[in-house]
Design a protein around this motif. Structure first.
Motif, PDB file in Angstrom:
ATOM      1  N   UNK A  31     -36.225  16.080 -19.368  1.00  0.00           N
ATOM      2  CA  UNK A  31     -35.635  16.998 -20.342  1.00  0.00           C
ATOM      3  C   UNK A  31     -36.740  17.904 -20.860  1.00  0.00           C
ATOM      4  N   UNK A  32     -36.586  19.211 -20.643  1.00  0.00           N
ATOM      5  CA  UNK A  32     -37.559  20.196 -21.094  1.00  0.00           C
ATOM      6  C   UNK A  32     -37.039  20.802 -22.398  1.00  0.00           C
ATOM      7  N   UNK A  33     -37.722  20.538 -23.517  1.00  0.00           N
ATOM      8  CA  UNK A  33     -37.247  20.994 -24.832  1.00  0.00           C
ATOM      9  C   UNK A  33     -38.406  21.351 -25.759  1.00  0.00           C
ATOM     10  N   UNK A  34     -39.352  22.196 -25.315  1.00  0.00           N
ATOM     11  CA  UNK A  34     -40.527  22.459 -26.146  1.00  0.00           C
ATOM     12  C   UNK A  34     -40.269  23.325 -27.364  1.00  0.00           C
ATOM     13  N   UNK A  35     -39.233  24.194 -27.295  1.00  0.00           N
ATOM     14  CA  UNK A  35     -38.882  25.016 -28.457  1.00  0.00           C
ATOM     15  C   UNK A  35     -37.445  24.681 -28.820  1.00  0.00           C
ATOM     16  N   UNK A  36     -37.300  23.715 -29.711  1.00  0.00           N
ATOM     17  CA  UNK A  36     -35.967  23.178 -30.003  1.00  0.00           C
ATOM     18  C   UNK A  36     -35.989  22.468 -31.343  1.00  0.00           C
ATOM     19  N   UNK A  37     -34.798  21.969 -31.718  1.00  0.00           N
ATOM     20  CA  UNK A  37     -34.672  21.169 -32.927  1.00  0.00           C
ATOM     21  C   UNK A  37     -34.504  19.699 -32.599  1.00  0.00           C
ATOM     22  N   UNK A  38     -35.003  19.271 -31.450  1.00  0.00           N
ATOM     23  CA  UNK A  38     -34.871  17.886 -30.999  1.00  0.00           C
ATOM     24  C   UNK A  38     -35.412  16.914 -32.045  1.00  0.00           C
ATOM     25  N   UNK A  39     -34.561  15.993 -32.477  1.00  0.00           N
ATOM     26  CA  UNK A  39     -34.959  15.050 -33.522  1.00  0.00           C
ATOM     27  C   UNK A  39     -35.627  13.816 -32.931  1.00  0.00           C
ATOM     28  N   UNK A  40     -36.282  13.057 -33.805  1.00  0.00           N
ATOM     29  CA  UNK A  40     -36.894  11.799 -33.377  1.00  0.00           C
ATOM     30  C   UNK A  40     -35.842  10.866 -32.784  1.00  0.00           C
ATOM     31  N   UNK A  41     -34.675  10.792 -33.436  1.00  0.00           N
ATOM     32  CA  UNK A  41     -33.608   9.915 -32.949  1.00  0.00           C
ATOM     33  C   UNK A  41     -33.141  10.329 -31.555  1.00  0.00           C
ATOM     34  N   UNK A  42     -32.989  11.646 -31.342  1.00  0.00           N
ATOM     35  CA  UNK A  42     -32.567  12.132 -30.027  1.00  0.00           C
ATOM     36  C   UNK A  42     -33.646  11.862 -28.979  1.00  0.00           C
ATOM     37  N   UNK A  43     -34.890  12.107 -29.362  1.00  0.00           N
ATOM     38  CA  UNK A  43     -36.009  11.839 -28.452  1.00  0.00           C
ATOM     39  C   UNK A  43     -36.041  10.364 -28.049  1.00  0.00           C
TER      40      UNK A  43
END
Length: 346
Positions: free
Chosen positions: A139-151
């Motif tokens: 999963x490539x998500x360097x500029x995002x709002x990815x949360x710790x829980x999602x990670x």
């Protein structure tokens, strides 16, 4: 702030990105979908590769074949490198009925193969179930709002994640391209994408010497709030890369409330002393309001008609730079700036 301005503020919060440059990567190097024999293959020597980010450390052991993307810019970077992702975030501002932006749609069509799964991004929350259904290798998500829980949920399922380096929605747009190239083992190809971008903006600047040294202010009127975008904003940097100079009035009015914009009260609008005004609006009706209202006509450049405008959700979305938006929006930006500069100098 309206929902569209809020969304574009998030997309534009590339804060201290390197110089915003535009250019053509209309010709992407691949011809098939991810995982096909004709897709660009990452160098085996590039792996394993390790990334440090805000949630820790991620190691990608070998060149991924099934790439999923999340956030802004990663999808465009993967496509510019010649690979169609297996899953991408929906674009609910500027994406149309199919929730895919036109430049992404064009790149997918050019590369051929199956369209990616669309991950619902309406609430900016990643559905891990939807993601895993696409069977990604990364999963490539360097500029995002990815949360710790999602990670944690994605990595817990055995999928390596390229997360934001230091903070949500803060990775510079150029780093999105280079980090994506690194994750795919296509470092040299990513550098070439950036070189192509640099060349097109340089060519555009050379074709319009009248831009050089002309003062400019990038403004947006959102009902009760008037915004000026600061030099740290990549949307302003594109103007400077084309030869414009941010008016001293812009930085003089900066209240320090954010890194990439400031708000201006109505009584101070007449202080926005710039030869050219550049703006973004969702519709022609909004543009006419901007051009004719008693409030905005307090700005000298608006009163004199020296205004360049990008109109429409998809065009406004494209102002936030990625590997694909830059060549897509550049002709419109240059056309608008040329007309506004002629009015200012005429």
């Amino acid at each position: 702030m309206s929902s569209s301005t809020s969304r574009l503020s998030a997309l534009a919060a590339l804060t201290v990105a390197g110089g915003l440059v535009l250019a053509g990567c209309a010709g992407t190097p691949g011809t098939e979908t991810a995982g096909s024999s004709d897709a660009p293959a990452g160098s085996a020597d590039a792996f394993p590769v390790t990334f440090e980010h805000m949630y820790g450390e991620t190691t990608i052991e070998s060149a991924p074949e099934r790439i999923a993307t999340w956030g802004w810019g990663a999808t465009d970077a993967v496509l510019a490198l010649g690979i169609v992702p297996v899953a991408i975030a929906s674009m609910d501002y500027g994406g149309g009925d199919n929730r895919i932006t036109p430049w992404v749609e064009d790149a997918i069509a050019d590369l051929g193969g199956e369209e990616p799964a669309i991950l619902d991004n309406a609430t900016f929350e990643l559905s891990v179930e939807e993601l895993l259904a696409s069977d990604p290798d990364v999963l490539i998500a360097p500029y995002s709002g990815l949360t710790q829980e999602e990670y944690d949920a994605v990595t817990g399922a055995g999928i390596p994640v390229l997360a934001p380096a230091e903070a949500l929605w803060s990775t510079p747009w150029r780093e999105v391209i280079t980090e994506t190239g690194k994750a795919l083992g296509l470092d040299a190809e990513a550098e070439q994408v950036l070189a192509d971008l640099d060349q097109q903006v340089a060519d555009a600047a050379a074709e319009h010497p009248e831009f050089d040294g002309t003062t400019i202010a990038y403004a947006a009127d959102d009902v009760d709030t008037f915004y000026l975008y600061l030099p740290a904003d990549p949307r302003v940097e594109i103007l400077e890369d084309l030869g414009f100079v941010t008016a001293e009035a812009v930085t003089a009015l900066d209240t320090g409330e954010a890194t990439f914009y400031t708000t201006v009260s109505s009584e101070n609008l007449d202080q926005i002393d710039a030869e050219v005004i550049f703006t973004q609006v969702d519709s022609e009706d909004q543009l006419q309001t901007f051009l004719t209202s008693d409030r905005t006509k307090l700005i000298p450049g608006v009163a004199s008609g020296a205004v360049g405008a990008i109109v429409g959700e998809e065009n406004v979305a494209a102002i936030s730079p990625t590997a694909l938006t830059l060549p897509w929006i550049l002709p419109q930006v240059v056309e608008q700036l040329a007309a506004a500069t002629a009015a200012a100098q005429g």
